[in-house]
Scaffold this active site. Structure first.
Site, PDB file in Angstrom:
ATOM      1  N   HIS A  32       0.852  -1.193   0.000  1.00 26.96           N
ATOM      2  CA  HIS A  32       0.000   0.000   0.000  1.00 26.96           C
ATOM      3  C   HIS A  32       0.887   1.242   0.000  1.00 26.96           C
ATOM      4  O   HIS A  32       1.926   1.254   0.651  1.00 26.96           O
ATOM      5  CB  HIS A  32      -0.938   0.028   1.218  1.00 26.96           C
ATOM      6  N   ASP A  50      -7.987  -5.162  -0.426  1.00 23.43           N
ATOM      7  CA  ASP A  50      -8.491  -6.061  -1.467  1.00 23.43           C
ATOM      8  C   ASP A  50      -8.122  -7.521  -1.244  1.00 23.43           C
ATOM      9  O   ASP A  50      -8.578  -8.386  -1.986  1.00 23.43           O
ATOM     10  CB  ASP A  50      -7.966  -5.610  -2.840  1.00 23.43           C
TER      11      ASP A  50
END
Ligand code: ACO
Length: 378
Positions: A263, A314
């Site tokens: 991320h 996700d």
């Protein structure tokens, strides 16, 4: 000369481009809050309708306000019949995100407030688009599967109705709650690529439908919302828990990008992933498909041990959505159906205090050269 003092920042990493009252993202400590409320509280204790109200009006609703917002969302669920007819003209194998982008543009052609960028009109459009996106995604799926679209059910919550319109079956309370919480977890996330896209578009004084169509396009990519679908395809490629070790070793040796990991902002961990992990465990167990959860956990452990990469939102949403019966190529549209709350709230915020977003490029091409007529080139 006019770029004096400017510094090239690839991917705009760390650049602060807007003030926001919507999302407080602490990447170092792995904390996330919407308008001051911790994401864990919202996911566990609020409904998606309450979260929409919070994002659009800045406060959690009173009971009366929640009734009003809920009724407005229910009233906005229908989509024009021409849109459903258009779904019948689309090649059956078209990516549903491409269809969704076109659907948003078409909804803009019919919206009575389409070109009105006032706060009041934007809030009306936020409600309409949130309901209509869910209906459009489900109707397109039904049409491409050779089934009749399911009319929205006014007695169901936004989450339960979405699953109902998708499958034609009313979900159990447990399934509806899991889906509702995942919509909340995906509803808003500061200046992620798709939200930033919507802000760039409305910063030109363009309108909400144009911005949301752009947001859908940005979300579609596998480095952003498309990652969830890619995670599920990875789990399917692995096939069985016993194959995880061999898969991980090969993937790392090939320097493959592992979807659902990493991320830009979170370094210590994505708080949404931690919540989704528990929800995925429960949903996979309930649906008799526990192997997807087991496989995901083992992959998480192996990748984290080898590369210290963290799973992002996700990663665990993939086995969760799969076990809720959502088709894999609808994972990203479902994320759009949640993120619409945040996109529209960001659009309102951008219009409230707008300045054109227009960064500079660092030119690295040839220096100035003489123009030669066509017959002198080559
Ligand atoms: N798999 C393997 N290596 C990775 C991954 C990954 N998923 N993510 C980052 N890395 C490595 C890169 O190879 C790079 O290594 P290097 O410095 O040795 O070359 C380093 O980590 C930095 O990677 P960048 O791509 O520069 O990091 P950036 O901040 O630009 O990217 C991103 C963040 C796009 C999320 C990235 O981690 C990624 O591609 N993840 C997979 C896709 C994904 O899951 N996206 C969903 C994000 S959440 C959301 O949008 C809803």
């Amino acid at each position: 000369m006019d770029k004096q003092g400017s510094q090239l920042i690839r991917g705009l990493e760390g650049v602060v481009a807007a003030e926001t009252r919507l999302c407080d993202l602490d990447g170092t400590h792995g904390r996330l809050a919407y308008a001051g409320y911790d994401i864990e509280d919202l996911a566990r204790r609020a409904t998606f309708e309450e979260v929409c109200h919070l994002l659009w009006w800045g406060e959690l609703p009173t009971a009366a306000q929640l009734d009003k917002t809920t009724l407005a969302l229910i009233a906005a669920r229908a989509i024009p019949k021409e849109l459903i007819q258009a779904f019948g003209l689309v090649p059956k194998d078209t990516d549903p995100m491409r269809v969704l982008q076109a659907a948003v543009a078409m909804l803009g052609m019919r919206d009575p407030d389409a070109t009105d960028n006032s706060r009041a009109a934007n809030l009306r459009k936020a409600v309409r688009l949130t309901s209509q996106l869910a209906t459009a995604i489900c109707a397109h799926h039904r049409v491409r599967s050779g089934q009749e679209p399911v009319a929205p059910a006014a007695d169901l919550s936004h989450a339960a109705n979405t699953l109902y319109m998708l499958t034609g079956r009313r979900p159990t309370a447990v399934v509806a709650k899991a889906f509702d919480a995942s919509l909340t977890l995906y509803a808003e996330h500061e200046l992620n690529a798709s939200t930033f896209t919507t802000r760039v578009i409305v910063s030109t004084q363009s309108d909400m439908h144009s911005a949301v169509a752009g947001g859908v396009g940005a979300l579609k990519g596998p480095l952003h919302g498309g990652a969830g679908e890619a995670v599920m395809r990875t789990l399917m490629e692995i096939g069985e828990v016993k194959n995880v070790d061999a898969f991980t070793q090969k993937a790392l040796a090939e320097k493959r990008r592992l979807m659902g990991f990493g991320h830009r902002v979170y370094t210590a961990g994505d708080p949404r992933a931690a919540i989704l992990r528990g929800m995925a465990e429960e949903a996979c167990r309930q649906s008799g498909q526990f192997k997807w959860y087991e496989m995901a956990v083992k992959l998480h452990e192996r990748v984290h041990a080898a590369k210290t990469l963290i799973p992002n939102v996700d990663f665990y949403s993939a086995p969760l959505f799969y076990s809720l019966g959502i088709p894999v190529d609808l994972f990203t549209p479902v994320i759009a159906a949640a993120r619409i709350a945040g996109w529209t709230a960001n659009i309102v915020e951008q219009h409230d205090d707008n300045r054109l977003i227009r960064p500079r490029g660092d030119y690295v091409g040839p220096t100035r050269r003489a123009f030669g007529p066509l017959d002198t080139r080559g």
